[in-house]
Design an enzyme around this catalytic site. Structure first.
Site, PDB file in Angstrom:
ATOM      1  CG  ASP A 121      -0.880 -15.046 -11.842  1.00 14.23           C
ATOM      2  OD1 ASP A 121       0.113 -15.029 -11.090  1.00 14.23           O
ATOM      3  OD2 ASP A 121      -2.045 -14.992 -11.441  1.00 14.23           O
ATOM      4  CG  HIS A 130      -2.199  -0.746   0.985  1.00 15.21           C
ATOM      5  ND1 HIS A 130      -2.974  -1.245   1.992  1.00 15.21           N
ATOM      6  CD2 HIS A 130      -2.851  -1.053  -0.158  1.00 15.21           C
ATOM      7  CE1 HIS A 130      -4.039  -1.831   1.486  1.00 15.21           C
ATOM      8  NE2 HIS A 130      -3.987  -1.723   0.184  1.00 15.21           N
ATOM      9  CD  GLU A 169      -4.982 -15.282 -14.428  1.00 15.58           C
ATOM     10  OE1 GLU A 169      -4.215 -14.497 -13.834  1.00 15.58           O
ATOM     11  OE2 GLU A 169      -6.175 -15.435 -14.120  1.00 15.58           O
ATOM     12  CB  CYS A 198      -5.434  -6.363 -17.056  1.00 12.11           C
ATOM     13  SG  CYS A 198      -5.487  -8.124 -16.651  1.00 12.11           S
TER      14      CYS A 198
END
Length: 575
Positions: free
Chosen positions: A466, A200, A442, A513
């Site tokens: 991934d 974060h 993925e 993405c």
């Protein structure tokens, strides 16, 4: 003497300033047993500490209530995550157990339960979810400080002697509350001992566009108060006590960066169209409904990936009900004001701490019951999420994205479950809208069999994070092998190129993405391969748009094919 430290670059730019050292945030904890008659008093101390922290976070949230720019919205969202963790049943019940059954004092009970829950986060395969352990640690530390009456380490950090000079913060770690100091312009950049690209701290740094380097081991011990420090947020380098020549060089880079940011701001409303007239779709990846604000602020034309995992994490095994999910999805859809929103079904599984009484004992959870496999194994949960998404689709354009698809049987089950969800809503008389259904590519098997999946899905989204990990058998957060994680590996590029080509042949949309979408060094290559839809973190949209506006896809096609066919593709991208 000049000292050069290395870490992970998480937010571009150069910051030069005097070091402000924040003390290590870990609070010293006393360990002692209490008498049976003291149990109620200890539990009362814990409740008061929790109420104190909740009140403090609520005050911080109210202070952000009138801020509408993206970075401030992200800070508010992260404070919301901390509030959720404070109410987490697994944390509360575990702490109560240590106090009532083991007779631990309140502080000891908190740290004991932290270790129990933290081990579950360590077992996660997904790096974004794994780094949520840091949020849990920050919440526990706030509770410990409340029990002790200690201030935040950042708030208590001594200021350098000189006035008017830029300041940079050096800390072990930073919480969302600590990051509010950056909102008010106190610090020009920061360095932390720990953290990664998906922490974060890193996410907020990118949103605020503050130069930052994280994971610089022992930085808080090696840097002294009031040292002159250069933070190179692009190279992941921290220079302490730089020479005059270094200072002049980085001062020039800093000024160039400011000029570049001004240029980028001017293209926010410019359509993303290449020199030869190819329109390119630049979408945003979001994690919370509030993230639609930063997406719109940089001109995103939709949401290409809405991760729904935040609704499922830190709940002590209690899954979100349909109405709670519907409200979150509706807020995201309405927040985009008619622009499309792609909602990915929950991408967690048995390797995540969603179920209090269930643990994944498999040696490799990355290959276990996760993503769509887990959803299909829990049909009641999956139907609940699908109904909520369908209801949200009544408020705007919604796409459903299915993660980790690898088998035709999974495809058939997904469509059957969608049909069943619609039937259930019909019986209840609920209003819902149409959705397009897409698959995440993925898993290498899905990329190799992509033409099969194109017959059953409306669109594709390539999850390169991934895909690279599985194709190369590399865990990118494992420091011993992370250097082998390579988006330009020939095998990876061929999987990506073939997927884009297959989608074009089928006349169906395809996007990327993963992090490759937001890497400006790869924009021209992806355009040359035929990609016309990119989805990324909002702060990456304008730099990518700049590359799009400067590109001529007619000149890039042959070159891109040469790159993919090369034994060493990286050499072709060196300017």
């Amino acid at each position: 003497m000049t000292l050069t430290l290395h870490g992970q670059a998480v937010s571009r730019g150069v910051a030069i300033g005097r070091a402000v050292l924040a003390a290590a945030s870990r609070v010293d904890v006393a360990h002692y047993f209490i008498a049976p008659q003291q149990v109620d008093d200890e539990l009362a101390r814990l409740r008061r500490a929790r109420d104190c922290v909740v009140e403090e976070i609520e005050r911080l949230r109210q202070g952000l209530a009138h801020d509408t720019v993206g970075a401030h919205a992200e800070l508010a969202a992260l404070l919301e995550v901390h509030l959720m963790l404070l109410q987490d049943e697994q944390l509360q019940d575990g702490v109560k157990h240590w106090v009532t059954e083991r007779r631990y004092n309140a502080e000891w009970a908190l740290t004991a339960q932290l270790e129990v829950v933290a081990r579950q986060f360590d077992d996660m395969e997904d790096p974004y979810l794994r780094e949520r352990r840091a949020d849990l640690e920050q919440v526990v530390e706030r509770l410990l400080r409340a029990l002790r009456g200690a201030p935040s380490p950042v708030a208590a950090a001594p200021a350098p002697q000189g006035r008017g000079e830029p300041l940079v913060l050096v800390a072990h770690d930073l919480s969302p509350a600590d990051m509010l100091h950056f909102k008010h312009g106190v610090f020009a950049g920061f360095v932390t001992d720990v953290g990664g690209r998906t922490s974060h701290t890193a996410i907020v740094a990118r949103s605020l566009e503050i130069p930052a380097v994280v994971g610089v081991r022992n930085a808080s011990q090696l840097v002294r108060q009031d040292d002159l420090v250069i933070i190179d947020g692009e190279a992941g380098v921290v220079i302490v006590d730089p020479s005059p020549m270094m200072l002049a060089e980085y001062g020039y880079k800093q000024r160039q960066g400011e000029i570049e940011r001004e240029k980028l701001a001017r293209i926010k409303n410019t359509p993303a169209v290449t020199l030869d007239g190819q329109r390119v779709e630049l979408l945003a990846n979001i994690e919370l409904p509030e993230d639609t604000l930063p997406a719109l602020s940089v001109g995103a034309v939709g949401v290409g990936l809405f991760r729904t995992e935040f609704l499922f994490m830190g709940r002590g095994g209690q899954l979100p009900d349909e109405d709670e999910q519907y409200e979150a999805y509706r807020r995201a859809v309405e927040g985009m004001h008619g622009l499309p929103v792609t909602i990915r079904t929950v991408d967690v599984g048995a390797d995540k701490p969603l179920e209090a009484h269930r643990r994944d004992d498999h040696l490799n959870p990355a290959l276990g019951l996760r993503a769509i496999r887990w959803s299909l194994a829990e049909p009641a949960m999956f139907l609940t999420q699908l109904r909520a998404i369908l209801r949200a689709a009544a408020h705007g354009k919604v796409n459903v994205l299915i993660p980790m698809v690898a088998h035709l049987s999974e495809v058939r089950q997904v469509h059957a479950m969608l049909a069943k969800a619609r039937e259930q809503l019909d019986r209840r008389g609920e209003v819902y809208g149409p959705v397009r259904v897409g698959a995440m590519i993925e898993v290498p098997a899905a990329a190799l069999a992509v033409r099969l999946f194109l017959r059953h899905f409306d669109f594709l989204s390539i999850g390169t994070n991934d895909l690279i990990q599985y194709a190369l058998a590399i865990d990118r957060v494992d420091e011993s092998v992370a250097h082998l994680y390579d988006p330009l590996h020939p095998a990876v590029l061929r999987l990506v190129a073939d997927t884009i080509a297959a989608a074009q042949e089928a006349g169906k949309p395809v996007s990327i993405c993963g992090e490759m979408a937001g890497d400006v060094t790869l924009t021209r290559l992806l355009l040359g391969l035929g990609l016309r839809s990119f989805s990324m973190h909002p702060t990456q949209i304008l730099p990518v748009k700049q590359q799009v506006l400067r590109s001529d896809t007619r000149k890039l096609r042959a070159w891109a094919q040469q790159v993919v066919a090369s034994d060493e593709p990286a050499q072709w991208l060196v300017d």
